[in-house]
Design an enzyme around this catalytic site. Structure first.
Site, PDB file in Angstrom:
ATOM      1  N   CYS A  38       9.292  90.507  27.089  1.00 48.25           N
ATOM      2  CA  CYS A  38       7.866  90.357  27.361  1.00 48.25           C
ATOM      3  C   CYS A  38       7.596  88.974  27.949  1.00 48.25           C
ATOM      4  CB  CYS A  38       7.049  90.544  26.086  1.00 48.25           C
ATOM      5  SG  CYS A  38       5.274  90.326  26.315  1.00 48.25           S
TER       6      CYS A  38
ATOM      7  N   CYS B 136       4.609  90.313  18.653  1.00 48.54           N
ATOM      8  CA  CYS B 136       6.035  90.519  18.325  1.00 48.54           C
ATOM      9  C   CYS B 136       6.659  89.180  17.953  1.00 48.54           C
ATOM     10  CB  CYS B 136       6.778  91.117  19.512  1.00 48.54           C
ATOM     11  SG  CYS B 136       6.152  92.704  20.095  1.00 48.54           S
TER      12      CYS B 136
ATOM     13  N   CYS C 223       1.879  95.341  28.562  1.00 45.08           N
ATOM     14  CA  CYS C 223       2.402  95.212  27.200  1.00 45.08           C
ATOM     15  C   CYS C 223       3.548  96.204  27.054  1.00 45.08           C
ATOM     16  CB  CYS C 223       1.312  95.480  26.161  1.00 45.08           C
ATOM     17  SG  CYS C 223       1.913  95.365  24.457  1.00 45.08           S
TER      18      CYS C 223
ATOM     19  N   ASN D  81      -1.354 112.679   6.098  1.00 46.18           N
ATOM     20  CA  ASN D  81      -0.108 112.533   6.842  1.00 46.18           C
ATOM     21  C   ASN D  81       1.042 113.283   6.182  1.00 46.18           C
ATOM     22  OD1 ASN D  81       1.174 111.328   9.150  1.00 46.18           O
ATOM     23  ND2 ASN D  81       2.182 109.870   7.784  1.00 46.18           N
TER      24      ASN D  81
ATOM     25  N   GLU E 101      -7.542 109.969  -2.051  1.00 44.98           N
ATOM     26  CA  GLU E 101      -7.814 108.842  -1.165  1.00 44.98           C
ATOM     27  C   GLU E 101      -9.071 108.153  -1.673  1.00 44.98           C
ATOM     28  OE1 GLU E 101      -8.087 105.982   1.391  1.00 44.98           O
ATOM     29  OE2 GLU E 101      -6.320 107.276   1.383  1.00 44.98           O
TER      30      GLU E 101
ATOM     31  N   ASP F  10     -10.612 106.037  -7.092  1.00 48.75           N
ATOM     32  CA  ASP F  10     -10.162 104.654  -7.028  1.00 48.75           C
ATOM     33  C   ASP F  10      -8.850 104.555  -7.799  1.00 48.75           C
ATOM     34  OD1 ASP F  10      -9.704 101.957  -7.071  1.00 48.75           O
ATOM     35  OD2 ASP F  10     -11.581 101.413  -8.089  1.00 48.75           O
TER      36      ASP F  10
ATOM     37  N   ASP G 284       1.921 106.343  -0.949  1.00 47.29           N
ATOM     38  CA  ASP G 284       1.990 105.647   0.342  1.00 47.29           C
ATOM     39  C   ASP G 284       0.829 104.658   0.410  1.00 47.29           C
ATOM     40  OD1 ASP G 284       2.548 104.837   2.900  1.00 47.29           O
ATOM     41  OD2 ASP G 284       1.828 106.670   3.873  1.00 47.29           O
TER      42      ASP G 284
ATOM     43  N   CYS H 162       4.937  99.290   2.664  1.00 51.31           N
ATOM     44  CA  CYS H 162       4.938  98.394   3.828  1.00 51.31           C
ATOM     45  C   CYS H 162       4.954  96.931   3.396  1.00 51.31           C
ATOM     46  CB  CYS H 162       3.726  98.672   4.719  1.00 51.31           C
ATOM     47  SG  CYS H 162       2.139  98.475   3.883  1.00 51.31           S
TER      48      CYS H 162
END
Length: 451
Positions: free
Chosen positions: A84, A93, A171, A310, A326, A353, A374, A400
């Site tokens: 890039c 990145c 990009c 998902n 959720e 919650d 997740d 994550c």
């Protein structure tokens, strides 16, 4: 209890003096070079294992210091030329200087070392990492706009460590459907003084259509509104206008956007809804989750932190009943409507919650056989602590954030779960972000609770 004042720990002023060459020993979990021979231990941005570099200290504390590479005096065979042109300026990145497969291998080792130290886990049952297309993988982007100079609008990402906008001609990590829109978007923005009232653009490439969402702080001129409508017609995309109050107005509709999770299952996200940015890796992640969890026709499975569904849609196809939980009411309503549109009636959609201990305990009264978690970066602390008193046969955890995952894994391990499988998910190549999927199995089959 008496409380004694302790002044906040101060970070030593950053030095502008290049240090003597250091040898990099490893990468940490974030892909940052680690120099264990330096005192204190030194973390060097942009360095790779085996390299000798000259670096500039950017911060220093008693136990550790941080630096950035000023010169590579002996390079690694795994060093790559960034593809890039604005890599050094853009904050998007961070790891284009490293061979991606090598970086993934080194970061997996760093995580294994970390969990061996924190959780006393050895010989983890690592599975091959999930990877996808490189470099053009992103189907979603938020582009900032600086329109203060008419005819010289800046469109791009925030500069690393700054609020300044890096103007991008292209990009390379965007999918082609989005890349090809950057030039005509700039042309449109440069044609109107109203562009100074625009904050950012959201771009989302569905499997059937692209959607452009425009965030504005003021009413736009009729001429500019007409231009956006013409843009949608010319490029065959949806165009949505969002004002400062979050109210949306459809300027051009080409097709209802769909993001497929399997060949014939899909989500229909709105511009601001969460959807994984990497289509191929997301589909591989769902397929792996189904393989690892192995849902059976009689299973009742909880999908908590479900988003738009998902995982829920794929689970519902394979098991008796799914409870999709959720915390955001709008997501629950959209997920339910999307499932019903596809004729899926075996999902019980709930707003809850999952940080509320009493609510979680009540929800666990259901006879779940298995569970999918997740969560966002904050993790699932309340849920994992509750699972100690109400265990299920298996928990599939997708994280994550290695830190919150480590904490939550500790709760599950202490409660009697073991790690049956674990693997990395490269959802964001060339960045510090890295996800992990782990399958926890309860050692003793839980006794079914009375209905």
């Amino acid at each position: 209890m008496v409380s004694f004042y302790k002044p906040a720990r101060k970070t030593a002023a950053a030095s502008t003096k290049a240090i003597t060459p250091v040898t990099v020993d490893a990468l940490d979990m974030n892909g940052v070079g680690v120099c264990r021979g330096h005192k204190p231990i030194l973390f060097v941005e942009g360095a790779l294992p085996g390299e000798q570099v000259k670096a500039k200290i950017t911060s220093s504390q008693k136990q550790m210091a941080r630096a950035s590479v000023k010169q590579v005096t002996q390079g690694s065979p795994y060093r790559r030329q960034p593809f890039c042109p604005v890599y050094q300026q853009c904050g998007g990145c961070q790891l284009q200087h490293a061979d991606p497969d090598y970086a993934l291998q080194e970061r997996q080792q760093a995580m294994a070392d970390y969990w061996r130290h924190q959780l006393k886990l050895t010989d983890l049952p690592w599975q091959p990492p999930l990877t996808g297309p490189r470099p053009a993988y992103r189907r979603k982007a938020r582009l900032a706009i600086d329109g203060r100079q008419p005819g010289q609008v800046r469109l791009g990402y925030r500069q690393q460590g700054s609020k300044n906008i890096v103007d991008i001609p292209q990009c390379p990590v965007l999918v082609s459907e989005l890349q090809q829109l950057i030039k005509p978007l700039k042309t449109l923005l440069n044609a109107f003084a109203n562009s100074r009232h625009l904050g950012h653009l959201h771009l989302l490439a569905g499997d059937n259509v692209v959607e452009v969402s425009i965030n504005t702080s003021r009413d736009l001129s009729d001429a500019m509104l007409n231009a956006w409508q013409d843009f949608g017609v010319e490029h065959g995309c949806n165009v949505v206008l969002e004002d400062s109050h979050g109210q949306q107005r459809l300027l051009h509709h080409h097709a209802t956007l769909r993001c497929y999770t399997e060949d014939d299952l899909y989500l229909t996200p709105a511009p601001q809804d969460f959807v994984q940015v990497n289509r191929q890796v997301n589909q591989a992640m769902i397929a792996q989750a189904m393989h690892w969890l192995d849902p059976q026709p009689h299973d009742v499975i909880a999908d908590w932190f479900a988003g738009l569904g998902n995982f829920s849609l794929s689970l519902a196809r394979r098991c008796a009943q799914v409870q999709a939980v959720e915390g955001v009411a709008a997501m629950v309503h959209k997920g339910q409507a999307n499932a019903q549109e596809q004729g899926i009636a075996s999902i019980d959609w709930c707003q809850l919650d999952l940080n509320d201990a009493a609510a979680v305990q009540g929800a666990l009264a259901v006879n779940f056989d298995k569970m999918v978690l997740d969560p966002s970066r904050e993790g699932a602390s309340t849920v994992c602590q509750a699972l100690a008193g109400a265990p299920v046969e298996q928990v599939l955890y997708v994280s994550c954030n290695p830190s919150s995952f480590t904490r939550d894994a500790g709760y599950l391990l202490e409660a009697g779960y073991t790690v049956e499988k674990i693997g990395l998910i490269e959802m964001f190549p060339y960045t510090r972000h890295l996800e992990v999927m782990a399958l926890f199995t309860f050692q003793a089959r839980p006794t079914k609770k009375a209905s």
